[in-house]
Design a protein around this motif. Structure first.
Motif, PDB file in Angstrom:
ATOM      1  N   THR A 166     -98.720  58.026 -36.746  1.00 61.63           N
ATOM      2  CA  THR A 166     -97.588  57.097 -36.705  1.00 61.63           C
ATOM      3  C   THR A 166     -97.298  56.619 -38.117  1.00 61.63           C
ATOM      4  OG1 THR A 166     -99.209  55.419 -36.043  1.00 61.63           O
ATOM      5  CG2 THR A 166     -97.769  56.270 -34.321  1.00 61.63           C
ATOM      6  N   ALA A 167     -97.043  57.601 -38.992  1.00 66.49           N
ATOM      7  CA  ALA A 167     -96.699  57.336 -40.391  1.00 66.49           C
ATOM      8  C   ALA A 167     -97.760  56.457 -41.046  1.00 66.49           C
ATOM      9  CB  ALA A 167     -95.305  56.729 -40.478  1.00 66.49           C
ATOM     10  N   CYS A 168     -97.337  55.469 -41.814  1.00 64.87           N
ATOM     11  CA  CYS A 168     -98.272  54.689 -42.624  1.00 64.87           C
ATOM     12  C   CYS A 168     -99.040  53.633 -41.830  1.00 64.87           C
ATOM     13  CB  CYS A 168     -97.529  54.044 -43.790  1.00 64.87           C
ATOM     14  SG  CYS A 168     -96.684  55.255 -44.816  1.00 64.87           S
ATOM     15  N   ALA A 169     -98.799  53.552 -40.531  1.00 66.47           N
ATOM     16  CA  ALA A 169     -99.581  52.663 -39.672  1.00 66.47           C
ATOM     17  C   ALA A 169    -100.622  53.450 -38.876  1.00 66.47           C
ATOM     18  CB  ALA A 169     -98.664  51.909 -38.715  1.00 66.47           C
ATOM     19  N   SER A 170    -100.764  54.743 -39.155  1.00 65.26           N
ATOM     20  CA  SER A 170    -101.604  55.623 -38.340  1.00 65.26           C
ATOM     21  C   SER A 170    -103.038  55.133 -38.193  1.00 65.26           C
ATOM     22  CB  SER A 170    -101.610  57.038 -38.928  1.00 65.26           C
ATOM     23  OG  SER A 170    -100.343  57.621 -38.906  1.00 65.26           O
ATOM     24  N   SER A 171    -103.732  54.928 -39.308  1.00 67.14           N
ATOM     25  CA  SER A 171    -105.150  54.576 -39.204  1.00 67.14           C
ATOM     26  C   SER A 171    -105.355  53.152 -38.710  1.00 67.14           C
ATOM     27  CB  SER A 171    -105.853  54.797 -40.542  1.00 67.14           C
ATOM     28  OG  SER A 171    -105.252  54.053 -41.572  1.00 67.14           O
ATOM     29  N   ALA A 172    -104.422  52.248 -39.004  1.00 69.41           N
ATOM     30  CA  ALA A 172    -104.536  50.880 -38.485  1.00 69.41           C
ATOM     31  C   ALA A 172    -104.443  50.887 -36.959  1.00 69.41           C
ATOM     32  CB  ALA A 172    -103.454  49.990 -39.084  1.00 69.41           C
ATOM     33  N   LEU A 173    -103.473  51.628 -36.433  1.00 68.68           N
ATOM     34  CA  LEU A 173    -103.337  51.715 -34.976  1.00 68.68           C
ATOM     35  C   LEU A 173    -104.526  52.434 -34.351  1.00 68.68           C
ATOM     36  CD1 LEU A 173     -99.521  52.397 -34.688  1.00 68.68           C
ATOM     37  CD2 LEU A 173    -100.752  50.525 -33.577  1.00 68.68           C
ATOM     38  N   SER A 174    -105.123  53.374 -35.067  1.00 66.27           N
ATOM     39  CA  SER A 174    -106.310  54.056 -34.551  1.00 66.27           C
ATOM     40  C   SER A 174    -107.461  53.076 -34.372  1.00 66.27           C
ATOM     41  CB  SER A 174    -106.716  55.193 -35.489  1.00 66.27           C
ATOM     42  OG  SER A 174    -105.775  56.240 -35.445  1.00 66.27           O
ATOM     43  N   VAL A 175    -107.592  52.131 -35.305  1.00 62.35           N
ATOM     44  CA  VAL A 175    -108.612  51.088 -35.173  1.00 62.35           C
ATOM     45  C   VAL A 175    -108.318  50.222 -33.948  1.00 62.35           C
ATOM     46  CG1 VAL A 175    -109.597  49.024 -36.263  1.00 62.35           C
ATOM     47  CG2 VAL A 175    -109.120  51.059 -37.649  1.00 62.35           C
ATOM     48  N   ALA A 176    -107.050  49.882 -33.758  1.00 63.84           N
ATOM     49  CA  ALA A 176    -106.664  49.065 -32.605  1.00 63.84           C
ATOM     50  C   ALA A 176    -106.971  49.784 -31.293  1.00 63.84           C
ATOM     51  CB  ALA A 176    -105.170  48.743 -32.692  1.00 63.84           C
ATOM     52  N   PHE A 177    -106.641  51.077 -31.208  1.00 64.51           N
ATOM     53  CA  PHE A 177    -106.906  51.838 -29.997  1.00 64.51           C
ATOM     54  C   PHE A 177    -108.409  51.922 -29.729  1.00 64.51           C
ATOM     55  CE2 PHE A 177    -102.833  54.443 -30.991  1.00 64.51           C
ATOM     56  CZ  PHE A 177    -102.048  53.402 -30.511  1.00 64.51           C
ATOM     57  N   ALA A 178    -109.186  52.074 -30.789  1.00 64.34           N
ATOM     58  CA  ALA A 178    -110.640  52.151 -30.638  1.00 64.34           C
ATOM     59  C   ALA A 178    -111.192  50.855 -30.063  1.00 64.34           C
ATOM     60  CB  ALA A 178    -111.285  52.455 -31.990  1.00 64.34           C
ATOM     61  N   ALA A 179    -110.696  49.730 -30.555  1.00 58.58           N
ATOM     62  CA  ALA A 179    -111.149  48.435 -30.038  1.00 58.58           C
ATOM     63  C   ALA A 179    -110.784  48.280 -28.570  1.00 58.58           C
ATOM     64  CB  ALA A 179    -110.540  47.305 -30.874  1.00 58.58           C
ATOM     65  N   ASP A 180    -109.601  48.751 -28.202  1.00 57.45           N
ATOM     66  CA  ASP A 180    -109.202  48.679 -26.797  1.00 57.45           C
ATOM     67  C   ASP A 180    -110.153  49.461 -25.901  1.00 57.45           C
ATOM     68  OD1 ASP A 180    -107.049  47.002 -27.046  1.00 57.45           O
ATOM     69  OD2 ASP A 180    -105.521  48.567 -26.915  1.00 57.45           O
ATOM     70  N   LEU A 181    -110.586  50.633 -26.352  1.00 57.36           N
ATOM     71  CA  LEU A 181    -111.512  51.442 -25.549  1.00 57.36           C
ATOM     72  C   LEU A 181    -112.848  50.724 -25.359  1.00 57.36           C
ATOM     73  CD1 LEU A 181    -110.888  55.073 -26.868  1.00 57.36           C
ATOM     74  CD2 LEU A 181    -110.610  54.268 -24.515  1.00 57.36           C
ATOM     75  N   THR A 192    -113.883  55.006 -36.236  1.00 55.93           N
ATOM     76  CA  THR A 192    -112.422  54.897 -36.271  1.00 55.93           C
ATOM     77  C   THR A 192    -111.891  54.640 -37.679  1.00 55.93           C
ATOM     78  OG1 THR A 192    -110.532  53.752 -35.275  1.00 55.93           O
ATOM     79  CG2 THR A 192    -112.484  52.414 -35.751  1.00 55.93           C
ATOM     80  N   GLY A 193    -110.618  54.864 -37.848  1.00 52.89           N
ATOM     81  CA  GLY A 193    -109.956  54.696 -39.135  1.00 52.89           C
ATOM     82  C   GLY A 193    -109.071  55.892 -39.412  1.00 52.89           C
ATOM     83  N   GLY A 194    -109.215  56.482 -40.579  1.00 50.50           N
ATOM     84  CA  GLY A 194    -108.414  57.654 -40.883  1.00 50.50           C
ATOM     85  C   GLY A 194    -108.321  57.914 -42.374  1.00 50.50           C
ATOM     86  N   GLY A 259    -101.825  43.347 -33.366  1.00 47.76           N
ATOM     87  CA  GLY A 259    -100.474  43.323 -32.827  1.00 47.76           C
ATOM     88  C   GLY A 259     -99.757  44.572 -33.287  1.00 47.76           C
ATOM     89  N   SER A 260     -98.920  45.131 -32.437  1.00 50.70           N
ATOM     90  CA  SER A 260     -98.156  46.324 -32.819  1.00 50.70           C
ATOM     91  C   SER A 260     -96.718  46.170 -32.333  1.00 50.70           C
ATOM     92  CB  SER A 260     -98.782  47.592 -32.225  1.00 50.70           C
ATOM     93  OG  SER A 260     -98.741  47.566 -30.818  1.00 50.70           O
ATOM     94  N   CYS A 402     -98.277  47.463 -37.524  1.00 49.13           N
ATOM     95  CA  CYS A 402     -99.562  47.064 -36.948  1.00 49.13           C
ATOM     96  C   CYS A 402    -100.199  46.000 -37.838  1.00 49.13           C
ATOM     97  CB  CYS A 402    -100.498  48.264 -36.827  1.00 49.13           C
ATOM     98  SG  CYS A 402    -102.088  47.870 -36.051  1.00 49.13           S
ATOM     99  N   ALA A 403    -100.715  44.956 -37.214  1.00 49.90           N
ATOM    100  CA  ALA A 403    -101.437  43.898 -37.926  1.00 49.90           C
ATOM    101  C   ALA A 403    -102.817  43.763 -37.294  1.00 49.90           C
ATOM    102  CB  ALA A 403    -100.680  42.575 -37.832  1.00 49.90           C
ATOM    103  N   LEU A 404    -103.858  43.816 -38.122  1.00 51.14           N
ATOM    104  CA  LEU A 404    -105.242  43.736 -37.652  1.00 51.14           C
ATOM    105  C   LEU A 404    -105.862  42.418 -38.088  1.00 51.14           C
ATOM    106  CD1 LEU A 404    -106.481  47.321 -38.691  1.00 51.14           C
ATOM    107  CD2 LEU A 404    -105.549  46.618 -36.475  1.00 51.14           C
ATOM    108  N   LEU A 405    -106.531  41.732 -37.158  1.00 52.49           N
ATOM    109  CA  LEU A 405    -107.210  40.469 -37.441  1.00 52.49           C
ATOM    110  C   LEU A 405    -108.717  40.666 -37.437  1.00 52.49           C
ATOM    111  CD1 LEU A 405    -105.497  37.627 -35.336  1.00 52.49           C
ATOM    112  CD2 LEU A 405    -105.816  37.630 -37.807  1.00 52.49           C
TER     113      LEU A 405
END
Length: 410
Positions: A166-181, A192-194, A259-260, A402-405
């Protein structure tokens, strides 16, 4: 984005890995960042003559991975190697390198270039010498799923596997998806990361769009002209909090929330008022239950382009307000090692966690004069700073945000 994680399940960060133009591991990168060293310099990975900019955050000689066979090395892309090197560092810090416990862990990685550099070499060879002279194995690493596959094989991680582009938000969103799992209870740990390697296509593309600066980028500065591209990888090892404690792991930080959003506005330009970026930050705070005043530091997307920096500032002001933002310091790591495209989100998340651990903020290089449109407390030199919660922003083409806290480990 709707999801059904278990709200009481906490997510711990137990390992970090980072590789970029500033160094090959946490110690080198953090030390050079604190000293204000810039990793953006003339490129020699490929020819840049005729481009508006000829500089970038290129990684030096890549570390050798002795556990790879000769045939595996031939089939491994530069992006794969960046991600695998960072993943090994994260697993080692978590005390899980070569551990059978990793077999139950999943992998969630983001990238935007993947094996494009190797595919370019293949096309060049095929054009110059004919298809029979070109090595087909070079194009095997083009799919965006290959870095995740490479890391999973390297660490024998047999759990869920996700590959996100997902362009320049790719690895941030990957971290978010990992946390959800992890919060869903489907897995107790995720790698996770990228990461992304530099390649001709993206370098020429950003030059054609005239989004680059001939000099190293100067995020938020009044004289900023554009971004500097770079390469690297950032890996986080996330675990269920109670599981990490039960095995005696040292917890480096807590992943609090994310948040995404999507601007739904333009293919390459952000919404002029930062609508999507503000929505992502606000959603992260809403999900966490934390007020804006709880955030003590913002690791900004901060590309250095005139439009993006002004737009991100509007988004930050919309969420935090002028009075509060006056006392929240802001850094832009891309001034240190360039814009790592799909890898930028996780690399900057690692930098935020290191800032939490050291209670210190690296500088935003090149920031000299303030822009009236940007009333932010930009960190111009390394600064000691006591804070418990930080937010990291990542915004990509297509309006993906994507914003990571993260919270400091107790």
């Amino acid at each position: 984005m709707r999801r059904t994680p278990e709200p009481s399940r906490r997510v711990a960060v137990t390992g970090l890995g980072i590789l970029c133009a500033l160094g090959r591991d946490q110690r080198q990168v953090w030390g050079n960042a604190q000293e204000g060293r810039c990793g953006i310099r003339p490129l020699d990975l490929f020819e840049t003559a005729g481009c508006l900019s000829e500089v970038g955050g290129q990684v030096g000689e890549l570390p050798g991975l002795s556990r790879l066979s000769r045939s595996e090395r031939r089939r491994t892309s530069r992006t794969d190697l960046l991600c695998m090197t960072a993943a090994l560092e994260a697993a080692r810090q978590a005390g899980l390198e070569a551990s059978a416990e990793l077999r139950s862990f999943g992998v969630s990685l983001g990238t935007s270039t993947s094996g494009m550099l190797e595919s370019e070499i293949y096309c060049h060879e095929a054009t110059r010498r004919g298809p029979r002279s070109a090595r087909p194995s070079r194009i095997l690493r083009l799919p965006s799923s290959t870095p995740a596959d490479a890391v999973a094989r390297l660490l024998d991680a047999r759990g869920p596997r996700l590959a996100n582009m997902t362009a320049c938000a790719s690895s941030a969103l990957s971290v978010a998806f990992a946390a959800d799992l992890i919060r869903s209870g489907k897995v107790r740990g995720m790698i996770t990361g990228g990461g992304d390697a530099l390649c001709r296509m993206t370098y020429a593309g950003f030059n054609a769009l005239r989004l680059v600066d001939p000099r190293p980028s100067r995020p938020f500065d009044a004289s900023r002209q554009g971004l500097s591209l770079g390469e690297g990888a950032g890996i986080l090892l996330l675990e269920d909090w109670e599981y990490a404690k039960s095995r005696g792991a040292k917890i480096l930080a807590e992943f609090v929330e994310y948040g995404s959003s999507c601007d739904a506005h333009h293919m390459t330009g952000p919404h002029p008022e930062g609508r999507g970026a503000a929505a992502a930050m606000a959603e992260a705070l809403r999900r966490s239950g934390l007020p804006p005043a709880a955030v003590g530091h913002i690791n900004a997307h901060g590309t250095g382009t005139p439009l993006n920096d002004a737009t991100e500032t509007r988004a930050i002001l919309a969420v935090f307000g002028e009075k509060l933002i006056a006392r929240i310091p802001v850094t832009a790591n891309k001034s240190l090692f360039g814009h790592l495209l799909g890898g930028s989100g996780s690399v900057e998340a690692v930098m935020l966690i290191l800032s939490l651990a050291h209670q210190s903020l690296p500088p935003t290089l090149g920031w000299i004069s303030s822009d009236p449109e940007i009333p932010l407390d930009v960190v111009a030199t390394s600064r000691s700073h006591s804070f418990d919660v930080g937010i990291s922003n990542s915004f990509g083409f297509g309006g993906t945000n994507c914003a990571l806290l993260f919270r400091r480990a107790a």
